[in-house]
Scaffold this motif. Structure first.
Motif, PDB file in Angstrom:
ATOM      1  N   MET A   1       1.551  10.349  -9.807  1.00 50.42           N
ATOM      2  CA  MET A   1       0.841  10.404 -11.086  1.00 50.42           C
ATOM      3  C   MET A   1      -0.240  11.475 -11.069  1.00 50.42           C
ATOM      4  O   MET A   1      -0.579  12.035 -12.118  1.00 50.42           O
ATOM      5  CB  MET A   1       0.240   9.045 -11.418  1.00 50.42           C
ATOM      6  CG  MET A   1       1.247   7.894 -11.462  1.00 50.42           C
ATOM      7  SD  MET A   1       2.759   8.243 -12.421  1.00 50.42           S
ATOM      8  CE  MET A   1       2.124   8.282 -14.100  1.00 50.42           C
ATOM      9  N   ALA A   2      -0.780  11.807  -9.895  1.00 44.83           N
ATOM     10  CA  ALA A   2      -1.815  12.840  -9.808  1.00 44.83           C
ATOM     11  C   ALA A   2      -1.262  14.225 -10.103  1.00 44.83           C
ATOM     12  O   ALA A   2      -2.024  15.153 -10.413  1.00 44.83           O
ATOM     13  CB  ALA A   2      -2.464  12.811  -8.428  1.00 44.83           C
ATOM     14  N   ARG A   3       0.047  14.394 -10.022  1.00 43.12           N
ATOM     15  CA  ARG A   3       0.653  15.696 -10.322  1.00 43.12           C
ATOM     16  C   ARG A   3       0.636  16.003 -11.816  1.00 43.12           C
ATOM     17  O   ARG A   3       0.782  17.154 -12.222  1.00 43.12           O
ATOM     18  CB  ARG A   3       2.102  15.728  -9.834  1.00 43.12           C
ATOM     19  CG  ARG A   3       2.262  15.597  -8.331  1.00 43.12           C
ATOM     20  CD  ARG A   3       3.721  15.454  -7.965  1.00 43.12           C
ATOM     21  NE  ARG A   3       3.896  14.999  -6.588  1.00 43.12           N
ATOM     22  CZ  ARG A   3       4.963  14.337  -6.159  1.00 43.12           C
ATOM     23  NH1 ARG A   3       5.954  14.056  -6.999  1.00 43.12           N
ATOM     24  NH2 ARG A   3       5.052  13.954  -4.892  1.00 43.12           N
TER      25      ARG A   3
ATOM     26  N   PRO B   1       0.793  -1.239   0.000  1.00 46.52           N
ATOM     27  CA  PRO B   1       0.000   0.000   0.000  1.00 46.52           C
ATOM     28  C   PRO B   1       0.825   1.288   0.000  1.00 46.52           C
ATOM     29  O   PRO B   1       0.446   2.251  -0.692  1.00 46.52           O
ATOM     30  CB  PRO B   1      -0.852  -0.137   1.265  1.00 46.52           C
ATOM     31  CG  PRO B   1      -1.009  -1.620   1.445  1.00 46.52           C
ATOM     32  CD  PRO B   1       0.324  -2.196   1.031  1.00 46.52           C
ATOM     33  N   PRO B   2       1.948   1.401   0.751  1.00 47.93           N
ATOM     34  CA  PRO B   2       2.725   2.646   0.675  1.00 47.93           C
ATOM     35  C   PRO B   2       3.260   2.926  -0.731  1.00 47.93           C
ATOM     36  O   PRO B   2       3.347   4.094  -1.134  1.00 47.93           O
ATOM     37  CB  PRO B   2       3.867   2.402   1.669  1.00 47.93           C
ATOM     38  CG  PRO B   2       3.339   1.393   2.627  1.00 47.93           C
ATOM     39  CD  PRO B   2       2.476   0.491   1.795  1.00 47.93           C
TER      40      PRO B   2
ATOM     41  N   LEU C   1       2.687   6.179  -5.731  1.00 46.01           N
ATOM     42  CA  LEU C   1       2.418   6.283  -7.170  1.00 46.01           C
ATOM     43  C   LEU C   1       1.179   7.129  -7.426  1.00 46.01           C
ATOM     44  O   LEU C   1       1.123   7.886  -8.407  1.00 46.01           O
ATOM     45  CB  LEU C   1       2.269   4.890  -7.774  1.00 46.01           C
ATOM     46  CG  LEU C   1       3.539   4.037  -7.760  1.00 46.01           C
ATOM     47  CD1 LEU C   1       3.252   2.630  -8.272  1.00 46.01           C
ATOM     48  CD2 LEU C   1       4.645   4.681  -8.590  1.00 46.01           C
ATOM     49  N   LYS C   2       0.178   7.021  -6.578  1.00 46.11           N
ATOM     50  CA  LYS C   2      -1.012   7.867  -6.707  1.00 46.11           C
ATOM     51  C   LYS C   2      -0.632   9.343  -6.575  1.00 46.11           C
ATOM     52  O   LYS C   2      -1.073  10.179  -7.374  1.00 46.11           O
ATOM     53  CB  LYS C   2      -2.027   7.477  -5.636  1.00 46.11           C
ATOM     54  CG  LYS C   2      -3.283   8.340  -5.634  1.00 46.11           C
ATOM     55  CD  LYS C   2      -4.267   7.883  -4.563  1.00 46.11           C
ATOM     56  CE  LYS C   2      -3.745   8.135  -3.167  1.00 46.11           C
ATOM     57  NZ  LYS C   2      -4.748   7.770  -2.122  1.00 46.11           N
TER      58      LYS C   2
ATOM     59  N   SER D   1      -4.394  -3.892  -8.766  1.00 48.99           N
ATOM     60  CA  SER D   1      -4.280  -3.035  -7.576  1.00 48.99           C
ATOM     61  C   SER D   1      -3.848  -1.626  -7.956  1.00 48.99           C
ATOM     62  O   SER D   1      -4.363  -0.634  -7.417  1.00 48.99           O
ATOM     63  CB  SER D   1      -3.289  -3.644  -6.580  1.00 48.99           C
ATOM     64  OG  SER D   1      -3.713  -4.910  -6.129  1.00 48.99           O
ATOM     65  N   LEU D   2      -2.895  -1.527  -8.877  1.00 52.87           N
ATOM     66  CA  LEU D   2      -2.443  -0.212  -9.341  1.00 52.87           C
ATOM     67  C   LEU D   2      -3.567   0.525 -10.067  1.00 52.87           C
ATOM     68  O   LEU D   2      -3.799   1.722  -9.827  1.00 52.87           O
ATOM     69  CB  LEU D   2      -1.238  -0.366 -10.263  1.00 52.87           C
ATOM     70  CG  LEU D   2      -0.745   0.930 -10.916  1.00 52.87           C
ATOM     71  CD1 LEU D   2      -0.203   1.900  -9.867  1.00 52.87           C
ATOM     72  CD2 LEU D   2       0.313   0.636 -11.974  1.00 52.87           C
TER      73      LEU D   2
END
Length: 301
Positions: A73-75, A63-64, A69-70, A97-98
């Protein structure tokens, strides 16, 4: 008989050292001196043994890492489709999961997923996206199956990813299977580059470790070539000396987000320096520690 006796004799120093190592207080075992000693023991007794390839995988394994990555990638404010690939995807749990993590965080963004593995059997399992709790989906595939992708007590926590069927099996939800494709390929061969094409994010986890050095180096270079300029490579479960040597002078910058949490999260990676897949403790006194222990890298050009 003589060969068996000699083999047992050669294991004596390893067994003696391990007994002494296991008896050490944690405060001593985690000092820089003992980290260097551990690396010597790993290279001398462990590195070239137990090279066992498996299809071991599970949903939400780290999970970390997914959280990092969330965030990363959100940037990206681009409106173009985001291309993500899982190489050595096994039965698909890591890529699903990704995709769950990214698509949930960026519901308006098109995210194209692709998974590939050397074993056609596990690729078919990943594409079918149906898992029986408590039963490894890869039984009978190319390599050893490893643990079940889903345990009975994990079903409720994975409700966003899978939906339990009337027969007790769990099917990956439609929004994760959409825009996701799977195929069999050898990551060491160059044709994987044309088959997949440039990616914004490449997962290359936990399959290069059992390879010989030449094959692992060829594979890692291929994984690096799959990443677009500005994109990200996620690489774990590979010999750290080899990884450091390849990435140290490459145009890839280590991303330290959640580094310690990511490194220590996977419970299957206990047992260093006696197990090849064990996670070496982070030692910031190492000159190249950022490259050595980082799992996420950004391609600069």
């Amino acid at each position: 008989m003589l060969n068996q006796t000699l083999a047992k004799f050669r294991q004596v120093p390893r067994k003696v050292c391990r007994t002494m190592w296991d008896a050490m207080p944690t405060s001593v075992a985690q000092t820089p001196l003992m980290n260097r000693t551990g690396r010597f023991l790993y290279r001398r007794f462990t590195r070239d043994t137990l090279k066992v390839q498996t299809h071991f995988t599970q949903f939400m394994r780290n999970p970390p890492l997914l959280d990092a990555l969330k965030q990363i990638m959100a940037r990206d404010s681009s409106s173009t489709a985001l291309a993500v690939a899982s190489i050595g995807c096994s039965t698909g749990a890591e890529l699903y999961s990704l995709l769950y993590t990214l698509r949930s965080a960026m519901p308006g963004r098109t995210i194209i997923g692709v998974g590939c593995d050397l074993s056609p059997e596990v690729v078919r399992i990943a594409e079918r996206a149906l898992y029986a709790p408590g039963v490894p989906a890869a039984d009978g595939a190319l390599f050893a199956a490893g643990r079940p992708e889903i345990e009975e007590d994990e079903i409720s926590a994975l409700n966003g990813i899978v939906q339990q069927q009337a027969d007790g099996t769990c099917r990956v939800r439609d929004f994760l299977r959409h825009d996701t494709s799977w195929f069999a390929a050898d990551a060491i061969k160059d044709d994987i580059l044309t088959s997949i094409g440039p990616q914004d994010l490449v997962l290359a986890n936990n399959f290069m470790g059992p390879m010989d050095d030449r094959s692992a180096q060829l594979c890692l270079h291929n994984m690096m070539r799959l990443v677009k300029a500005g994109g990200y490579l996620v690489v774990d479960g590979v010999d750290l000396d080899l990884k450091t040597r390849v990435l140290r002078d490459a145009p890839f910058a280590p991303i330290l987000t959640n580094l310690r949490e990511i490194w220590g999260c996977d419970g299957s990676k206990q047992g260093w320096p006696w197990l090849r897949w064990g996670a070496e403790p982070i030692d910031t006194s190492e000159p190249d520690w950022r490259v050595r222990y980082t799992i996420i890298f950004q391609r600069l050009r």
